[in-house]
Design a protein around this motif. Structure first.
Motif, short mmCIF file in Angstrom:
data_model
loop_
_atom_site.label_atom_id
_atom_site.label_comp_id
_atom_site.label_asym_id
_atom_site.label_seq_id
_atom_site.Cartn_x
_atom_site.Cartn_y
_atom_site.Cartn_z
N GLY A 149 14.62 55.13 42.09
CA GLY A 149 15.16 53.78 42.28
C GLY A 149 16.64 53.69 41.95
O GLY A 149 17.30 54.71 41.75
N PRO A 150 17.16 52.47 41.86
CA PRO A 150 18.61 52.32 41.66
C PRO A 150 19.05 52.76 40.27
O PRO A 150 18.31 52.62 39.30
CB PRO A 150 18.85 50.82 41.85
CG PRO A 150 17.54 50.18 42.00
CD PRO A 150 16.47 51.19 41.98
N ARG A 151 20.28 53.28 40.20
CA ARG A 151 20.87 53.68 38.92
C ARG A 151 22.13 52.86 38.68
O ARG A 151 22.85 52.51 39.63
CB ARG A 151 21.27 55.16 38.97
CG ARG A 151 20.10 56.11 39.02
CD ARG A 151 20.48 57.47 38.43
NE ARG A 151 21.58 58.12 39.16
CZ ARG A 151 21.51 59.35 39.65
NH1 ARG A 151 20.40 60.05 39.54
NH2 ARG A 151 22.55 59.90 40.25
N TYR A 152 22.43 52.62 37.42
CA TYR A 152 23.65 51.89 37.09
C TYR A 152 24.86 52.79 37.35
O TYR A 152 24.87 53.95 36.95
CB TYR A 152 23.62 51.45 35.62
CG TYR A 152 24.84 50.65 35.22
CD1 TYR A 152 25.26 49.56 35.99
CD2 TYR A 152 25.59 50.98 34.10
CE1 TYR A 152 26.38 48.82 35.64
CE2 TYR A 152 26.72 50.24 33.73
CZ TYR A 152 27.10 49.16 34.51
OH TYR A 152 28.22 48.44 34.16
N SER A 153 25.86 52.24 38.04
CA SER A 153 27.03 53.04 38.45
C SER A 153 28.06 53.18 37.34
O SER A 153 29.00 53.97 37.47
CB SER A 153 27.70 52.36 39.64
OG SER A 153 28.25 51.11 39.20
N GLY A 154 27.92 52.39 36.26
CA GLY A 154 28.95 52.37 35.23
C GLY A 154 29.90 51.19 35.40
O GLY A 154 30.65 50.85 34.49
N PHE A 155 29.86 50.57 36.59
CA PHE A 155 30.75 49.44 36.87
C PHE A 155 30.02 48.11 36.89
O PHE A 155 28.89 48.02 37.36
CB PHE A 155 31.42 49.62 38.24
CG PHE A 155 32.57 50.57 38.23
CD1 PHE A 155 33.84 50.16 37.85
CD2 PHE A 155 32.38 51.91 38.58
CE1 PHE A 155 34.91 51.03 37.84
CE2 PHE A 155 33.45 52.80 38.56
CZ PHE A 155 34.71 52.36 38.19
N THR A 156 30.73 47.09 36.42
CA THR A 156 30.28 45.72 36.62
C THR A 156 31.33 45.06 37.52
O THR A 156 32.48 45.50 37.54
CB THR A 156 30.11 44.99 35.27
OG1 THR A 156 29.41 43.77 35.48
CG2 THR A 156 31.44 44.68 34.61
N THR A 157 30.94 44.05 38.30
CA THR A 157 31.90 43.39 39.20
C THR A 157 31.87 41.89 39.01
O THR A 157 30.84 41.31 38.64
CB THR A 157 31.57 43.66 40.68
OG1 THR A 157 30.25 43.20 40.95
CG2 THR A 157 31.69 45.12 41.04
N TRP A 158 33.01 41.29 39.28
CA TRP A 158 33.12 39.82 39.28
C TRP A 158 33.61 39.40 40.66
O TRP A 158 34.42 40.09 41.28
CB TRP A 158 34.17 39.36 38.27
CG TRP A 158 33.83 39.63 36.84
CD1 TRP A 158 33.23 38.79 35.96
CD2 TRP A 158 34.10 40.84 36.11
NE1 TRP A 158 33.10 39.39 34.73
CE2 TRP A 158 33.63 40.65 34.79
CE3 TRP A 158 34.69 42.07 36.44
CZ2 TRP A 158 33.73 41.62 33.81
CZ3 TRP A 158 34.79 43.05 35.46
CH2 TRP A 158 34.31 42.82 34.16
N ARG A 159 33.11 38.25 41.13
CA ARG A 159 33.54 37.75 42.44
C ARG A 159 33.70 36.24 42.38
O ARG A 159 32.89 35.55 41.75
CB ARG A 159 32.50 38.10 43.51
CG ARG A 159 32.32 39.58 43.69
CD ARG A 159 31.20 39.91 44.67
NE ARG A 159 29.90 39.47 44.18
CZ ARG A 159 28.81 39.41 44.92
NH1 ARG A 159 28.85 39.75 46.18
NH2 ARG A 159 27.67 38.99 44.41
N THR A 160 34.70 35.75 43.05
CA THR A 160 34.86 34.30 43.16
C THR A 160 35.74 33.99 44.36
O THR A 160 36.45 34.86 44.87
CB THR A 160 35.44 33.69 41.86
OG1 THR A 160 35.31 32.28 41.91
CG2 THR A 160 36.91 34.06 41.67
N ILE A 161 35.65 32.76 44.84
CA ILE A 161 36.52 32.31 45.94
C ILE A 161 37.38 31.17 45.40
O ILE A 161 36.85 30.24 44.78
CB ILE A 161 35.70 31.87 47.17
CG1 ILE A 161 35.02 33.10 47.80
CG2 ILE A 161 36.58 31.17 48.21
CD1 ILE A 161 34.15 32.82 49.01
N VAL A 162 38.69 31.27 45.58
CA VAL A 162 39.61 30.23 45.08
C VAL A 162 40.38 29.64 46.26
O VAL A 162 40.47 30.25 47.33
CB VAL A 162 40.59 30.78 44.01
CG1 VAL A 162 39.85 31.22 42.77
CG2 VAL A 162 41.43 31.91 44.56
N SER A 163 40.92 28.45 46.04
CA SER A 163 41.71 27.77 47.09
C SER A 163 43.12 27.53 46.57
O SER A 163 43.40 26.50 45.97
CB SER A 163 41.06 26.43 47.44
OG SER A 163 39.73 26.63 47.83
N PRO A 164 44.02 28.50 46.77
CA PRO A 164 45.34 28.37 46.16
C PRO A 164 46.30 27.45 46.92
O PRO A 164 47.38 27.16 46.42
CB PRO A 164 45.87 29.80 46.17
CG PRO A 164 45.18 30.45 47.31
CD PRO A 164 43.85 29.77 47.46
#
Length: 391
Positions: A173-188
């Motif tokens: 099954g899936p393994r942890y890659s060592g990375f975590t990610t953040w995502r967001t959408i902004v309206s500058p």
């Protein structure tokens, strides 16, 4: 209907693309999505030329191209703002016939749903595989309406795919890659001048302009699995707040409750096959990968087109499954591996190794654009298979 109908488990991009590909081949199809709505989480998506060609085959390419915001340059910078490698979107288009189209996930999902007949997608409708079926017997799926027979089941049930564990119980099954990610959408209010990624030590930030003046902002960093911050927004500011413009400015505009955080898991060990009986695994269920090549959704859309192209409503829907595995497994495995390789470069933290990495990137950046793009050629040059005549 029984043997002539297809059931798709999972209403993400892969599942919806599969449903549309099947529908266009004349195969009756139903999608079961356990969530109450298809309202996708706030994130963007890069549709590379390979995915755009597949979406053209599905009839939604033009709609999605029209939503993409053109930006002149894409590349990789150092946190100081110095460019390490850069290419123009025009060069990508000249070489591959298509740009990399950045769109919101929600727009891709809306385009796919819009192209499907009303009622194809059932939300709030969990579905479980009961029997995978065989040459003589249909597959059976348990839904809220009871048990349904199917000539083909498409398991597009994501990285934690219950169907995959059922079909391949021996697989780790899936393994942890060592990375975590953040995502967001902004309206500058106004678009940043440059798109692309900024690579630091063991972490990166990415900036992708979307339609309507919005910007998709993402970050990745090495972290122990399961780590969470009291405020993920504050965590982003801690990690990236002193990086070059426009990262700090975009972070200031981000709404703290709209920052998503996910640990990146991947199917580092390839599955023995992408099918069993009358069931095909597709997308993350088959080959979850690190996000560093931006190919996760693109490979799921390729899967969908390859799976459906040999099918006809009167034929045996499961007959082409061995060919589906034979075509898709080597290609998707290569993309999983290439994505992980880039992850190992991002993961470098020691000053000497990051300096070497950045120097190598800079040298790549000094190469003619053609050489830079040829590294993407095996992924981007993919073309959909021919459709069986009379389909």
């Amino acid at each position: 209907m029984g043997m002539h109908q297809a059931i798709v488990i999972g209403g993400g991009i892969g599942g919806l693309a599969a449903a549309l590909a099947l529908h266009r081949q004349g195969v009756p199809v139903t999608v079961h999505e356990r969530a109450a709505s298809l309202e996708p989480v706030g994130a963007g998506l890069a549709l590379a030329p390979n995915a755009l060609r597949a979406l053209d085959r599905l009839g939604v390419g033009p709609r999605l191209r029209a939503l993409a915001t053109p930006h002149p340059a894409i590349g990789v910078r150092h946190p100081s703002g110095r460019w390490l490698a850069r290419t123009s979107t025009a060069a990508v288009e000249a070489q591959f016939g298509d740009p990399i189209a950045a769109v919101a996930r929600a727009d891709v999902i809306a385009a796919l749903v819009h192209a499907l007949p009303e009622g194809t997608v059932r939300t709030d409708s969990p579905a479980t595989l009961v029997a995978p079926g065989n040459t003589d017997e249909p597959a059976v799926v348990r839904t809220t309406d009871g048990e349904q027979p199917a000539g083909l089941v498409v398991a597009a049930d994501g990285i934690r795919s219950a169907t995959r564990s059922q079909l391949f119980p021996q697989h780790p099954g899936p393994r942890y890659s060592g990375f975590t990610t953040w995502r967001t959408i902004v309206s500058p209010g106004r678009q940043p001048a440059a798109a692309g990624e900024i690579w630091g030590r063991g972490r990166l930030a990415g900036i992708v302009p979307l339609a309507d003046g919005r910007v998709y902002l993402y970050g990745a960093a090495l972290a122990p699995a399961g780590t969470r911050a009291a405020s993920e927004h504050a965590e982003l500011q801690r990690l990236f707040g002193d990086w070059c413009a426009p990262v700090p400015q975009l972070l200031d505009l981000a709404e703290p409750d709209r920052v998503l955080r996910h640990d990146v898991r991947e199917l580092a060990d390839p599955l023995p096959a992408y099918h069993h009986g009358r069931v095909a695994l597709l997308g993350d269920a088959a080959h979850a990968m690190c996000p560093f090549l931006g190919q996760g959704a693109c490979q799921a859309i390729e899967d969908a087109v390859v799976l459906a192209s040999p099918l006809t409503p009167s034929g045996d829907l499961a007959a082409p499954l061995p060919a589906y595995t034979a075509t898709r497994l080597p290609r998707a495995t290569a993309v999983v591996t290439a994505s992980r390789r880039i992850g190992t470069l991002v993961a470098l933290r020691a000053p000497t190794t990051t300096l070497l990495r950045d120097t190598a990137l800079t040298l790549v950046g000094l190469l003619p654009t053609r050489a830079l793009l040829s590294r993407s050629a095996t992924i981007y040059n993919w073309r959909p298979p021919a459709v069986r005549a009379g389909a």
